[in-house]
Design an enzyme around this catalytic site. Sequence first.
Site, PDB file in Angstrom:
ATOM      1  CE1 TYR A 255      93.789  -1.928  89.645  1.00 24.80           C
ATOM      2  CE2 TYR A 255      95.007  -0.004  90.422  1.00 24.80           C
ATOM      3  CZ  TYR A 255      94.951  -1.176  89.687  1.00 24.80           C
ATOM      4  OH  TYR A 255      96.058  -1.604  88.985  1.00 24.80           O
TER       5      TYR A 255
ATOM      6  CG  LEU B  77     101.133   7.241  85.300  1.00 23.55           C
ATOM      7  CD1 LEU B  77      99.840   7.108  86.080  1.00 23.55           C
ATOM      8  CD2 LEU B  77     101.638   8.686  85.371  1.00 23.55           C
TER       9      LEU B  77
HETATM   10  P1  NDP Z   1      95.422  -3.316  79.743  1.00 23.35           P
HETATM   11  O1  NDP Z   1      93.997  -2.880  79.831  1.00 23.35           O
HETATM   12  O2  NDP Z   1      96.241  -2.815  78.615  1.00 23.35           O
HETATM   13  O3  NDP Z   1      95.507  -4.902  79.781  1.00 23.35           O
HETATM   14  C1  NDP Z   1      94.722  -5.651  80.671  1.00 23.35           C
HETATM   15  C2  NDP Z   1      94.749  -7.105  80.252  1.00 23.35           C
HETATM   16  O4  NDP Z   1      93.975  -7.852  81.211  1.00 23.35           O
HETATM   17  C3  NDP Z   1      94.141  -7.326  78.896  1.00 23.35           C
HETATM   18  O5  NDP Z   1      94.938  -8.226  78.173  1.00 23.35           O
HETATM   19  C4  NDP Z   1      92.790  -7.936  79.215  1.00 23.35           C
HETATM   20  O6  NDP Z   1      92.475  -8.883  78.214  1.00 23.35           O
HETATM   21  C5  NDP Z   1      93.062  -8.682  80.524  1.00 23.35           C
HETATM   22  N1  NDP Z   1      91.849  -8.866  81.301  1.00 23.35           N
HETATM   23  C6  NDP Z   1      91.111  -7.928  81.935  1.00 23.35           C
HETATM   24  N2  NDP Z   1      90.040  -8.489  82.511  1.00 23.35           N
HETATM   25  C7  NDP Z   1      90.100  -9.810  82.246  1.00 23.35           C
HETATM   26  C8  NDP Z   1      89.293 -10.914  82.575  1.00 23.35           C
HETATM   27  N3  NDP Z   1      88.176 -10.780  83.297  1.00 23.35           N
HETATM   28  N4  NDP Z   1      89.638 -12.142  82.122  1.00 23.35           N
HETATM   29  C9  NDP Z   1      90.751 -12.296  81.375  1.00 23.35           C
HETATM   30  N5  NDP Z   1      91.571 -11.294  81.048  1.00 23.35           N
HETATM   31  C10 NDP Z   1      91.248 -10.067  81.474  1.00 23.35           C
HETATM   32  O7  NDP Z   1      96.080  -2.862  81.137  1.00 23.35           O
HETATM   33  P2  NDP Z   1      97.537  -3.089  81.725  1.00 23.35           P
HETATM   34  O8  NDP Z   1      98.396  -3.829  80.804  1.00 23.35           O
HETATM   35  O9  NDP Z   1      97.992  -1.792  82.227  1.00 23.35           O
HETATM   36  O10 NDP Z   1      97.168  -3.987  82.988  1.00 23.35           O
HETATM   37  C11 NDP Z   1      97.764  -5.237  83.260  1.00 23.35           C
HETATM   38  C12 NDP Z   1      97.911  -5.390  84.759  1.00 23.35           C
HETATM   39  O11 NDP Z   1      98.799  -4.401  85.248  1.00 23.35           O
HETATM   40  C13 NDP Z   1      96.616  -5.234  85.556  1.00 23.35           C
HETATM   41  O12 NDP Z   1      96.591  -6.201  86.577  1.00 23.35           O
HETATM   42  C14 NDP Z   1      96.749  -3.836  86.145  1.00 23.35           C
HETATM   43  O13 NDP Z   1      96.020  -3.701  87.337  1.00 23.35           O
HETATM   44  C15 NDP Z   1      98.241  -3.789  86.391  1.00 23.35           C
HETATM   45  N6  NDP Z   1      98.832  -2.465  86.541  1.00 23.35           N
HETATM   46  C16 NDP Z   1      98.703  -1.532  85.548  1.00 23.35           C
HETATM   47  C17 NDP Z   1      99.301  -0.287  85.720  1.00 23.35           C
HETATM   48  C18 NDP Z   1      99.158   0.811  84.732  1.00 23.35           C
HETATM   49  O14 NDP Z   1      99.417   1.972  85.069  1.00 23.35           O
HETATM   50  N7  NDP Z   1      98.791   0.536  83.483  1.00 23.35           N
HETATM   51  C19 NDP Z   1     100.105   0.001  86.920  1.00 23.35           C
HETATM   52  C20 NDP Z   1     100.143  -1.050  87.885  1.00 23.35           C
HETATM   53  C21 NDP Z   1      99.556  -2.244  87.687  1.00 23.35           C
HETATM   54  P3  NDP Z   1      91.074  -8.994  77.441  1.00 23.35           P
HETATM   55  O15 NDP Z   1      90.543  -7.635  77.262  1.00 23.35           O
HETATM   56  O16 NDP Z   1      91.427  -9.746  76.189  1.00 23.35           O
HETATM   57  O17 NDP Z   1      90.277  -9.825  78.383  1.00 23.35           O
HETATM   58  C1  8X3 Z   2      97.857   1.239  88.183  1.00 25.78           C
HETATM   59  C2  8X3 Z   2      98.642   2.395  88.643  1.00 25.78           C
HETATM   60  O1  8X3 Z   2      98.518   4.499  90.050  1.00 25.78           O
HETATM   61  O2  8X3 Z   2      96.947   4.264  88.227  1.00 25.78           O
HETATM   62  O3  8X3 Z   2      97.851   0.235  89.150  1.00 25.78           O
HETATM   63  O4  8X3 Z   2      96.679   2.987  90.208  1.00 25.78           O
HETATM   64  S1  8X3 Z   2      97.637   3.577  89.314  1.00 25.78           S
END
Ligand code: NDP
Ligand code: 8X3
Length: 247
Positions: free
Chosen positions: A148, A180
């Site tokens: 990741y 986070l």
């Molecule tokens: P969620 O799981 O709440 O949301 C993820 C979103 O991505 C959903 O809307 C999902 O939609 C979509 N998604 C996942 N896989 C696919 C796919 N193959 N095709 C289309 N859509 C997809 O997580 P977050 O909101 O936390 O994550 C959003 C972004 O933020 C990600 O890139 C994550 O890596 C990043 N991030 C998150 C952090 C955290 O701590 N939460 C920290 C740093 C970065 P659906 O299920 O409808 O496909």
């Molecule tokens: C999501 C934040 O620290 O869980 O990118 O990897 S962490």
Amino acid sequence: MKNGIALITGATSGIGEACADKFFNAGYSLILTGRNQKRLDELKEKYNALTLCFDVRDREATQKALASIPAEMSAIDVLINNAGLALGLEPEFEGDYEDWDTMLDTNIKGLLTVTRTIVPGMISRNHGHIINIGSVAGDAAYANGAVYCASKAAVKTLTDGLRIDVAASEVRVTLLKPGLVETNFSRVRFHGDNERADNVYKGITPLTGADIADAALYAAQAPAHVQIAEMLILATHQANGSTIVRK
Ligand code: NDP
Ligand code: 8X3
């Protein structure tokens, strides 16, 4: 007052959904994508949005869906490349091949396909802004998260490369690196083990999707001569990807 058109991938949950809310309230018309049709239908109703249901790992489906955007919505001002996920938390020498493929195909290749499809229009209009959602995880590996972390390091490099490649134009490129954030992220990572997911956010006040959406909107609304290249947004009591002080 219409501010422009924002296309947000992965808008059915978490950070993407919060961006939809923030940008809608700032006057943007929305194009929202994801795989969950039911959630997309709800968002369409709530935000009068154009919704597109596709998996970013499916290049042909992605290109076809994006090509279906009607002319009046196709001059996209802001692209938020947010769709992404982590799967599993185990040593690199024990990781699950399928989890690896899903992360790499979604976080890297999916983001690239959307970028490759949407950015040429921005270049031809000499206007636009790409906001990629990276992560603190892309700054340095943390234990059991190498794949990741590598995918998010790739997002950082792809963002930097894109910024170089569009530098002659008025197009701007931003990388947001959240720490986070309490969303569905950990439930997805732990394949639906909600107890394990909840533990990720115990003893610390995590960020919310809205906190990240605020940063995205700030970058999008900066004056045209200002390019917010990168923002690292951490929870207080989090110092980096592996240092989290819990009460
Ligand atoms: P969620 O799981 O709440 O949301 C993820 C979103 O991505 C959903 O809307 C999902 O939609 C979509 N998604 C996942 N896989 C696919 C796919 N193959 N095709 C289309 N859509 C997809 O997580 P977050 O909101 O936390 O994550 C959003 C972004 O933020 C990600 O890139 C994550 O890596 C990043 N991030 C998150 C952090 C955290 O701590 N939460 C920290 C740093 C970065 P659906 O299920 O409808 O496909
Ligand atoms: C999501 C934040 O620290 O869980 O990118 O990897 S962490």
